[in-house]
Design a protein around this motif. Structure first.
Motif, short mmCIF file in Angstrom:
data_model
loop_
_atom_site.label_atom_id
_atom_site.label_comp_id
_atom_site.label_asym_id
_atom_site.label_seq_id
_atom_site.Cartn_x
_atom_site.Cartn_y
_atom_site.Cartn_z
N ASP A 187 2.41 1.69 -3.41
CA ASP A 187 1.36 2.08 -4.34
C ASP A 187 0.98 3.54 -4.15
O ASP A 187 0.69 4.25 -5.12
N ARG A 188 1.02 4.01 -2.91
CA ARG A 188 0.74 5.42 -2.64
C ARG A 188 1.79 6.30 -3.32
O ARG A 188 1.46 7.34 -3.92
N GLU A 243 0.83 -1.21 0.00
CA GLU A 243 0.00 0.00 0.00
C GLU A 243 0.86 1.26 0.00
O GLU A 243 0.55 2.24 -0.69
#
Length: 317
Positions: free
Chosen positions: A277-278, A274
Motif C-alpha cells: 500500500d505504501r 502495508e
C-alpha cells in the motif's frame, strides 16, 4: 509400502494412502496433505467429515492425489472395486490435481451411496466457493485473498526461503486512477463496466499461475509468482500497459496505479499489505499510471538478507 492413514480424527481402520513426495513431506500422510492444501477451515472440515463418514459406511481402501484426467470416474481398480474422484479447489489447491478414492467393493448399492455423498460434497463446495466470489466482477473477494495470503505467509515461514525459483511471491495492489471522477462524470453503470472489464484483463494477465482479487471498491490485488523482482515488475508493467491501451466503452481510456512488495519469511500479512500500500501511495503521488516497487523506496534495508527477519516489529531469531 504405503504410509498408514494419519488423520487420527477420522479413525478409518484399514484405509491407507499412496505416498507422493512431490506433494508432501516424506513420511506424511497424503490425505493429511490433501486436506491441508487449501489451508481453509471450511474446506478442510468438509474433506475430513466426508471421508470420515465414507470410511465408516463403505469399504474404502486407498486415497491418493491424482493428475486431473488420469482416472475416469468409476474406473476399475486392480484387485477389484473402482476409483472415484473428489475435486480439489480453493486458494491453495494444487493445479490439475484431484483426490482419488478407491472403493474396494463392486456392489451397485455401495457405488450409489458413494455417488450420493460426492454430489452432496460438490454442493457444499459450491456454497463455499460462492462466498469467496465478488458478484460484480466474479473475481475472488477479500475473504479469499486473506486466506491465500495467510497460506503463502505460513508456507514461507515454514520453508525459511525467499526469492528462489520455486518459491518467490509478490503482492501487488492495483488502483483505478480517478475512479470517483469516472462515476461522477459517466454514472455508476459505466463505472461498473470499467470494473468488469478490468477484472477480465486481470484474469487474462494473472490467470492460472497467479491469483487476482477484488480487494475493495476500485482496488484490486494480485498475488504473483516470478523468478525475480525484475520478472514481477515486467508482469505488472505489461498489465499496466494493457489497461492503458484498452478502450473502455463510453469512458475511453482508463489507467491504473500499482504498488507491489515481496512476501518474505517473518513478515506478517498486515505488514506485507502495508508495504504494498505504501508503494501504491507513492505511485499515485508520482502522477499515477505507473508501477512502484516498495524495495525501491526502502532501499537495501528492505532486503531480508541484510538483517534479522522480522514479524512486524518483533525480530524472529
Amino acid at each position: 509400502m504405503t504410509p498408514p492413514f494419519a488423520l487420527s480424527a477420522l479413525r478409518m481402520e484399514g484405509l491407507h494412502v499412496t505416498s507422493s513426495p512431490s506433494v508432501h513431506a516424506k513420511g506424511a500422510s497424503l490425505l493429511d496433505s490433501a486436506v491441508a492444501l487449501t489451508r481453509d477451515t471450511e474446506r478442510a472440515a468438509l474433506h475430513a467429515g466426508l471421508l470420515r463418514t465414507l470410511g465408516e459406511m463403505l469399504p474404502l481402501s486407498e486415497v491418493r492425489l491424482a493428475e486431473r484426467g488420469e482416472l475416469a470416474p468409476g474406473a476399475p481398480a486392480i484387485g477389484g472395486g473402482s476409483w472415484h474422484l473428489l475435486p480439489l479447489r480453493g486458494p491453495d489447491a494444487p493445479h490439475g490435481k484431484e483426490i482419488a478414492v478407491h472403493l474396494g467393493s463392486d456392489s451397485a448399492e455401495d457405488v450409489s451411496v458413494l455417488h450420493g455423498f460426492l454430489r452432496l460434497y460438490r454442493n457444499f463446495l459450491a456454497v463455499i466457493e460462492e462466498s469467496e466470489r465478488d458478484r460484480l466482477t466474479q473475481l475472488r473477494n477479500r475473504r479469499a485473498f486473506d486466506l491465500r495470503l495467510d497460506g503463502l505467509s505460513a508456507q514461507l515461514i515454514r520453508s525459511r526461503r525467499h526469492a528462489t525459483a520455486d518459491n518467490a511471491y509478490w503482492l501487488a495492489l492495483i488502483d483505478i486512477d480517478h475512479f470517483k471522477s469516472i462515476n461522477d462524470r459517466y454514472g455508476h453503470l459505466y463505472g461498473d463496466e470499467v470494473l468488469i472489464l478490468l477484472a477480465q484483463l486481470l484474469r487474462q494477465h494473472f490467470g492460472e499461475h497467479h491469483d487476482a482479487y477484488r480487494y475493495g471498491g476500485e482496488e484490486f490485488a494480485a498475488l504473483i509468482s516470478a523468478r525475480s523482482d525484475k520478472g514481477a515488475r515486467q508482469l505488472l508493467e505489461r498489465f499496466r500497459a494493457a489497461v492503458e491501451g484498452t478502450e473502455f466503452p463510453g469512458v475511453k481510456q482508463v489507467t491504473v496505479s500499482i504498488g507491489y512488495a515481496p512476501l518474505e519469511p517473518g513478515k506478517a500479512p498486515p505488514v506485507i499489505i502495508e508495504r504494498a500500500d505504501r508503494a501504491l501511495y507513492e505511485a499515485k503521488g508520482r502522477g499515477r499510471n505507473r508501477v512502484v516497487d516498495v524495495n525501491a523506496l526502502l532501499g537495501p534495508a528492505a532486503n531480508p538478507d541484510h538483517g534479522p527477519r522480522e514479524w512486524g516489529d518483533i525480530e524472529l531469531f
